[in-house]
Design a protein around this motif. Structure first.
Motif, mmCIF file in Angstrom:
data_model
loop_
_atom_site.group_PDB
_atom_site.id
_atom_site.type_symbol
_atom_site.label_atom_id
_atom_site.label_comp_id
_atom_site.label_asym_id
_atom_site.label_seq_id
_atom_site.Cartn_x
_atom_site.Cartn_y
_atom_site.Cartn_z
ATOM 1 N N VAL A 1 -22.494 10.345 89.693
ATOM 2 C CA VAL A 1 -21.988 9.940 88.383
ATOM 3 C C VAL A 1 -20.690 9.156 88.552
ATOM 4 C CG1 VAL A 1 -22.998 11.897 87.144
ATOM 5 C CG2 VAL A 1 -20.711 12.127 88.171
ATOM 6 N N TYR A 2 -20.277 8.472 87.490
ATOM 7 C CA TYR A 2 -18.929 7.916 87.440
ATOM 8 C C TYR A 2 -18.026 8.984 86.834
ATOM 9 C CZ TYR A 2 -20.936 3.437 88.628
ATOM 10 O OH TYR A 2 -21.596 2.424 89.281
ATOM 11 N N ASN A 3 -17.116 9.474 87.663
ATOM 12 C CA ASN A 3 -16.286 10.609 87.275
ATOM 13 C C ASN A 3 -14.897 10.117 86.873
ATOM 14 O OD1 ASN A 3 -14.896 12.980 87.055
ATOM 15 N ND2 ASN A 3 -15.096 13.584 89.211
ATOM 16 N N PHE A 4 -14.608 10.235 85.582
ATOM 17 C CA PHE A 4 -13.330 9.750 85.056
ATOM 18 C C PHE A 4 -12.305 10.884 84.940
ATOM 19 C CE2 PHE A 4 -16.463 6.617 83.883
ATOM 20 C CZ PHE A 4 -15.811 5.413 84.121
ATOM 21 N N GLU B 1 -24.189 12.109 79.007
ATOM 22 C CA GLU B 1 -25.643 12.005 79.236
ATOM 23 C C GLU B 1 -26.005 10.750 80.028
ATOM 24 O OE1 GLU B 1 -26.602 14.319 75.041
ATOM 25 O OE2 GLU B 1 -27.060 12.162 75.203
ATOM 26 N N ASN B 2 -25.135 9.761 79.943
ATOM 27 C CA ASN B 2 -25.396 8.502 80.653
ATOM 28 C C ASN B 2 -24.657 8.375 81.980
ATOM 29 O OD1 ASN B 2 -27.144 6.409 78.977
ATOM 30 N ND2 ASN B 2 -26.027 7.711 77.541
ATOM 31 N N GLY B 3 -24.090 9.486 82.453
ATOM 32 C CA GLY B 3 -23.488 9.485 83.782
ATOM 33 C C GLY B 3 -22.021 9.067 83.832
ATOM 34 N N PHE B 4 -21.364 9.049 82.661
ATOM 35 C CA PHE B 4 -19.909 8.805 82.630
ATOM 36 C C PHE B 4 -19.250 10.127 82.256
ATOM 37 C CE2 PHE B 4 -22.138 4.988 81.093
ATOM 38 C CZ PHE B 4 -21.775 4.080 82.071
ATOM 39 N N VAL B 5 -18.743 10.847 83.246
ATOM 40 C CA VAL B 5 -18.353 12.233 82.979
ATOM 41 C C VAL B 5 -16.834 12.413 82.958
ATOM 42 C CG1 VAL B 5 -20.515 13.025 84.033
ATOM 43 C CG2 VAL B 5 -18.418 13.054 85.392
ATOM 44 N N ASN B 6 -16.431 13.493 82.330
ATOM 45 C CA ASN B 6 -15.015 13.898 82.220
ATOM 46 C C ASN B 6 -14.168 12.885 81.443
ATOM 47 O OD1 ASN B 6 -15.089 16.418 83.601
ATOM 48 N ND2 ASN B 6 -15.314 15.295 85.527
ATOM 49 N N LEU B 7 -14.720 12.366 80.380
ATOM 50 C CA LEU B 7 -13.983 11.398 79.555
ATOM 51 C C LEU B 7 -13.225 12.050 78.395
ATOM 52 C CD1 LEU B 7 -16.495 8.411 79.482
ATOM 53 C CD2 LEU B 7 -14.091 8.260 80.163
ATOM 54 N N LYS B 8 -13.358 13.352 78.275
ATOM 55 C CA LYS B 8 -12.657 14.014 77.167
ATOM 56 C C LYS B 8 -11.151 13.948 77.408
ATOM 57 C CE LYS B 8 -13.263 18.410 74.574
ATOM 58 N NZ LYS B 8 -12.281 18.143 73.623
ATOM 59 N N GLY B 9 -10.422 13.575 76.373
ATOM 60 C CA GLY B 9 -8.973 13.468 76.495
ATOM 61 C C GLY B 9 -8.309 14.829 76.613
ATOM 62 N N GLU C 1 -16.817 -1.402 84.606
ATOM 63 C CA GLU C 1 -17.679 -2.420 83.997
ATOM 64 C C GLU C 1 -18.810 -1.751 83.206
ATOM 65 O OE1 GLU C 1 -18.661 -6.616 86.198
ATOM 66 O OE2 GLU C 1 -19.455 -4.787 87.071
ATOM 67 N N LYS C 2 -19.428 -0.766 83.822
ATOM 68 C CA LYS C 2 -20.541 -0.081 83.154
ATOM 69 C C LYS C 2 -20.059 0.758 81.976
ATOM 70 C CE LYS C 2 -24.014 -0.203 86.680
ATOM 71 N NZ LYS C 2 -24.599 0.463 87.858
ATOM 72 N N LEU C 3 -18.865 1.339 82.129
ATOM 73 C CA LEU C 3 -18.298 2.114 81.015
ATOM 74 C C LEU C 3 -18.057 1.194 79.813
ATOM 75 C CD1 LEU C 3 -17.036 4.709 79.784
ATOM 76 C CD2 LEU C 3 -14.843 3.956 80.728
ATOM 77 N N VAL C 4 -17.476 0.034 80.062
ATOM 78 C CA VAL C 4 -17.192 -0.906 78.968
ATOM 79 C C VAL C 4 -18.498 -1.372 78.305
ATOM 80 C CG1 VAL C 4 -16.297 -3.214 78.446
ATOM 81 C CG2 VAL C 4 -14.931 -1.627 79.825
ATOM 82 N N GLU C 5 -19.487 -1.647 79.121
ATOM 83 C CA GLU C 5 -20.812 -1.997 78.562
ATOM 84 C C GLU C 5 -21.329 -0.897 77.651
ATOM 85 O OE1 GLU C 5 -23.976 -2.801 81.487
ATOM 86 O OE2 GLU C 5 -22.514 -4.131 82.472
ATOM 87 N N PHE C 6 -21.180 0.338 78.137
ATOM 88 C CA PHE C 6 -21.656 1.479 77.362
ATOM 89 C C PHE C 6 -20.872 1.610 76.053
ATOM 90 C CE2 PHE C 6 -21.398 5.950 76.163
ATOM 91 C CZ PHE C 6 -22.742 6.229 75.982
ATOM 92 N N MET C 7 -19.562 1.381 76.119
ATOM 93 C CA MET C 7 -18.726 1.474 74.912
ATOM 94 C C MET C 7 -19.121 0.400 73.903
ATOM 95 S SD MET C 7 -15.091 2.319 76.785
ATOM 96 C CE MET C 7 -14.020 2.472 75.350
ATOM 97 N N LYS C 8 -19.405 -0.791 74.404
ATOM 98 C CA LYS C 8 -19.829 -1.874 73.513
ATOM 99 C C LYS C 8 -21.118 -1.506 72.786
ATOM 100 C CE LYS C 8 -17.755 -5.867 75.802
ATOM 101 N NZ LYS C 8 -17.942 -6.853 76.890
#
Ligand code: PLP
Length: 361
Positions: free
Chosen positions: A4-7, A318-326, A347-354
């Motif tokens: 995953v992308y772990n933020f 669910e889309n593999g961008f984890v630990n984004l809770k502030g 890049e993928k996170l920004v795409e997902f946000m869009k």
């Protein structure tokens, strides 16, 4: 399973090539027939590892010879007391700038041992900015001035250091160490927990100018005295052996694969710009911090609705961008984009946000 992308704000991602190298050496470190996890810290083979880790840190950070590098435990949080016990012993006074929870904790701990003073605080606006300070704001008799360089929870950073005159500057650099070059000679002490940008949890790096060692308060526990560790090459007791080895691999990655801290900074700026540019153009998401103090490492952002924030975090996960809770004190989201977060992850996170914005507005 795909990675995953772990933020996460920390512990956080490590470079994949480092994890692979560690895996390949797990059972047999370079023909020693054992794992680094199993080695005596007094063995010849381990001695080479810790020495190499220190040499690499000195090289990558360009640490002057009159500074000691200490590999300790207890986290950055132990340094809150350790700095005070070791340094606040000339005039028993120190100045603190409160730019977030970590800075405040450091101040509170120091206040137990001496006359700690709050020079300025940005708590009035939920720590969304760095107070602008002048030399006259600092007590010239203070034993040091303490700052938290990058505020992990709130997403602010000192892009310029305050002018403290002749008073030594001490900085908590837990969440920005190795993210860009830093002029070590401007500081008396730098310290960092390793788990944000350097290694797994368990290691605390302290970089201290030699003349500041040897003046600890009498009450200082042996293990909290910088002298103890400086005199023993960080081997007074068992160091966090495996984490130091991991830090060595990360430093090799920065040196050999990235090409040093100037290059690291370029990559981090490119990553952060992508996310901030999107936040500035979005009608749904916005950054929470004043522009001029934005961190390269931690990017808090919100929508106008708690429900939308929660929905975003759930779908992102669910889309593999984890630990984004502030952080609970800021709410919303926070993307920590440390060194090991690839450009592609942002890049993928920004795409997902869009996509999320388009579907929910
Ligand atoms: C994470 C963090 C800390 C706490 O570090 P520990 O190693 O958990 O004690 C302190 N300061 C800053 C800036 C941090 O990001």
């Amino acid at each position: 399973m795909a990675r995953v992308y772990n933020f996460s704000a920390g512990p956080s991602m490590l470079p994949e090539s480092v994890l692979k190298k560690a895996a390949s050496e797990m059972l047999d470190y370079q023909g020693s027939g054992q794992s680094v996890m199993e080695m005596s810290h007094r063995s010849k083979v381990y001695d080479a590892i810790i020495k190499e880790a220190e040499a690499l840190l000195r090289e990558v950070m360009n640490i002057p010879d009159n500074y000691k590098v200490l590999f300790l435990q207890g986290g950055a949080s132990s340094q809150f007391a350790m700095v005070a016990m070791n340094l606040m012993n000339k005039n028993n006074k120190a100045d603190y700038v409160i730019t977030g929870q970590w800075a405040k904790k450091a101040y509170k701990e120091a206040a137990r041992y001496g006359n700690a003073r709050v020079v300025a605080s940005s708590e009035d606006k939920t720590f969304t900015y760095i107070p602008k300070l002048e030399k006259a704001d600092f007590d010239k008799d203070a034993d040091y001035v303490h700052i938290c360089m990058n505020n992990t929870i709130y997403g602010t950073v000192y892009h310029e250091l305050p002018d403290t005159g002749d008073v030594d500057l001490v900085a908590d650099i837990s969440s920005c160490i190795l993210s860009e070059p830093i002029d070590v000679s401007k500081f008396g002490v730098l310290y960092a927990g390793a788990q944000k940008n350097m290694a797994p949890a368990g290691l605390t790096v302290v970089i201290v100018r030699e003349d500041l060692i040897g003046n600890a308060m009498d009450i200082t526990p042996t293990m909290f005295n910088y002298q103890t560790h400086a005199d023993n090459g960080s081997m007074f007791n068992t160091p966090p052996c495996y984490t130091i080895y991991m830090a060595k691999l990360v430093l090799e990655w920065i040196k050999n694969e990235i090409g040093g801290l100037d290059k690291m900074k370029e990559l981090n700026e490119k990553k952060a710009r992508l996310l901030y540019d999107f936040l500035d153009s979005s009608k749904m998401f916005r950054g929470t911090v004043v522009k001029e103090d934005r961190s390269l490492m931690n990017v808090p952002f919100v929508t106008d609705s708690d429900e939308l924030n929660a929905k975003f975090i759930k779908e992102a996960t669910e889309n593999g961008f984890v630990n984004l809770k502030g952080h609970r004190t800021v709410g919303g989201m926070r993307a920590s984009i440390y060194n090991a977060m690839p450009y592609e992850g942002v890049e993928k996170l920004v795409e997902f946000m869009k996509k999320f914005e388009a579907e929910n507005s």
